[in-house]
Structures are given as structure tokens and as C-alpha cells.
Design a protein around this motif. Structure first.
Motif: not given
Length: 281
Positions: A241, A264, A270-275, A277-278, A281
Motif C-alpha cells: 500500500s 476465486q 476477493g476482499q484482497y483482490r479488490r484492495k 486493484y484499487s 488502478y
């Protein structure tokens, strides 16, 4: 078992016992009454639409007068629903398919109950991996102790201690029975087993040298192998981060590898994938 049974004195006990496991519809009819044969056909179609949930038993009142008398049938056709050995609903005469289906839906198990029952059977067979997606779906529909406890059991068996702990924390005092106590004991033992000397040594080394990327990666790997994935993901994500290229990209690659290993369908992944990606991108 066939979709439609012919109820007789010889098999009535079998049908009554079956009603302890699934809904049973008794249709009392007679060949000399065309409308009763029409109703029987409609009930056969409905029973075929609910395999494993609805058992149809036809009672030919021209040959089974004793059974018609036992169930106090006053007119034909008559339909009775049995559950747990007792009549719970029914109707006399002919009704439309839609009317009958509406009545059945009040007593047939919900989708989450079917998934829960299938998952319990898989757990008894020792297949927690196959049970997990069913329990996840059931819990999304019905987040109660009845679903949470077997879901936690499947998580414990699969090594997802974090999810098991989260689920067990939702169990209210009134639902903390022997099953709950057993799972809590299993969780406690699993957590103690996961706190290895290697992990403790790596934690101490990282505290002494917080910038040592190699130690950080070794600790994340050790945590993952001990099924402490939530800690492993947090450990890797925190430095990312601040610097996505820390360790020349090795930390980011390790995080991606861990996410891939979790799959998947894993909620934590899923939670950490979103983190991640943020950050990207």
C-alpha cells in the motif's frame, strides 16, 4: 424410490416413516371418477418436478376402502399432505396446478434447506471441499446458527480458520450447544497448532528488521502453510500500500500467487483482490 407409490395396508408404515424425511402427498381417487384421475395426473407431474422433496402415494379407494376409512375420507378426490407422520394440509375436490403448487410451496423445504441437507451429507462423508460452496450459498440466504455451525465445521476441516472464527463469533448464547462447544475446541486446537516456533521466530526477526523483505516473504509463506491466510495477506498488502514495487515486485507477485491459491470463490481472497486493484488502478 418411484415418483408415485400405490398405498396399501402392506406399505403404509413405510410411507408414514418416509414422511419424516420428506413431504408425502396422499391422493385418494377412484377409476369411476374421471376428475379424480385428472387430479392424480396433475399430482404426478408436480411430484416429478420436486424429486427428493415430494413423494406421491396414490390410494385407489375402490380397492383400499380400509385406508380411506382410516384417514376419514368423506369425498373423492381428496389430497392429504403428510409430514412427520401427521396430516398437515390438504384439500377435497379438484384444484388447478397453480393452486396445488402454492399449497405445496408452504411446506416444501426452501432452497437453502436443500443445500444445507446436501452439505451435511457431504460433511458426514468427509468431503468438506464439496460442502463449502453449498454452505456458503445457504448462509447467504439464511444466516442462522443452523447454517453457520456446519459452515464453520467445513471451514475448520478445510483449514480456513479465519472464516470459521468469524462464523462462530456470530452464534448467540441460546444457540451455543454441544456442537458449538466442540467446534470452538477444534478452533482453539487448530490455532495453537498453527502458532509454530518457525512463525514466532520469523515474527521476532521481522520486528527486529521491519524492512527485511526476505523475512517478510518467509513469514507470509509460513502463515499461509499454517492456514493463517488472513494474517499472511495483511502482512503482504501493508507494505504494498506504500510501495507497489517493494522487493522489485516480488511481494506483489507473492500476494497474487496466494490469492490464486485461495481460489476465486474465497471471500477473503476477493476482499484482497479488490484492495490490490484499487492500488493498481
Amino acid at each position: 424410490m418411484e415418483t408415485t407409490m400405490e398405498l396399501t395396508r402392506d406399505n403404509i408404515q413405510q410411507v408414514v416413516e418416509l414422511s419424516n424425511q420428506q413431504l408425502v402427498a396422499l391422493v385418494f381417487w377412484a377409476a369411476q371418477m374421471p376428475e379424480s384421475k385428472t387430479l392424480l395426473q396433475t399430482m404426478e407431474q408436480l411430484a416429478a418436478a420436486f424429486p427428493g422433496q415430494l413423494q406421491l402415494a396414490s390410494v385407489n379407494c375402490e380397492t383400499q376402502l380400509e385406508l380411506a376409512s382410516y384417514f376419514q375420507i368423506r369425498s373423492l378426490p381428496t389430497t392429504l399432505l403428510l409430514s412427520q407422520g401427521q396430516p398437515i394440509d390438504g384439500f377435497a375436490g379438484v384444484q388447478s396446478r397453480e393452486q396445488i403448487q402454492a399449497m405445496l410451496q408452504k411446506h416444501l423445504p426452501a432452497a437453502w434447506e436443500l443445500k444445507l441437507n446436501d452439505a451435511k451429507a457431504l460433511l458426514q462423508q468427509g468431503d468438506a471441499t464439496a460442502a463449502l460452496p453449498l454452505l456458503k450459498d445457504a448462509y447467504a440466504e439464511e444466516a442462522t446458527a443452523a447454517v453457520a455451525l456446519p459452515y464453520a465445521e467445513a471451514c475448520l476441516t478445510s483449514g480456513d480458520l479465519a472464516m470459521a472464527k468469524t462464523l462462530l463469533a456470530t452464534i448467540k448464547l441460546a444457540d451455543q450447544d454441544g456442537y458449538y462447544s466442540s467446534l470452538m475446541s477444534q478452533l482453539d486446537l487448530a490455532e495453537k497448532a498453527a502458532d509454530t516456533p518457525e512463525i514466532r521466530a520469523l515474527q521476532q526477526a521481522l520486528e527486529a528488521s521491519p524492512a527485511d523483505v526476505e523475512v517478510l516473504q518467509k513469514l507470509a509463506t509460513a502463515l499461509h502453510l499454517a492456514h493463517r491466510d488472513e494474517e499472511a495477506l495483511a502482512l503482504l498488502f501493508t507494505p504494498l500500500s506504500h510501495d507497489l514495487n517493494i522487493g522489485d515486485g516480488a511481494v506483489k507477485q507473492q500476494l497474487l500467487t496466494l490469492l490464486s491459491a485461495l481460489g476465486q470463490g474465497n471471500a477473503l481472497a476477493g476482499q484482497y483482490r479488490r484492495k490490490l486493484y484499487s492500488l493498481l488502478y
